[in-house]
Scaffold this motif. Structure first.
Motif: not given
Length: 63
Positions: A1-4, A23-30, A36-41, A56-62
């Motif tokens: 699995m990969r997070i996009a 797994l996620f953070d935000q840059d200075d603009d939010g 970690d784009d390849h999470p396990t467990g 915003a449906m900005a995340l997907s899994l592949r």
């Protein structure tokens, strides 16, 4: 699995970071930053939750 992440769609709501700050953070603009784009467990479950919570449906899994 990969997070996009589509940073053009991201509105900076921060639900992903609240779901799993390892797994996620935000840059200075939010805008989402995938730490970690390849999470396990258990992190796979967190990634799925973050994808489902993103307003915003900005995340997907592949595979």
């Amino acid at each position: 699995m990969r997070i996009a992440a589509d940073t053009d769609l991201c509105i900076g709501a921060g639900q992903c970071v609240l779901t799993d700050p390892e797994l996620f953070d935000q840059d200075d603009d939010g805008t989402v930053v995938v730490l970690d784009d390849h999470p396990t467990g258990d992190k796979e479950d967190s990634a799925r939750e973050a994808v489902n919570l993103c307003p915003a449906m900005a995340l997907s899994l592949r595979d």
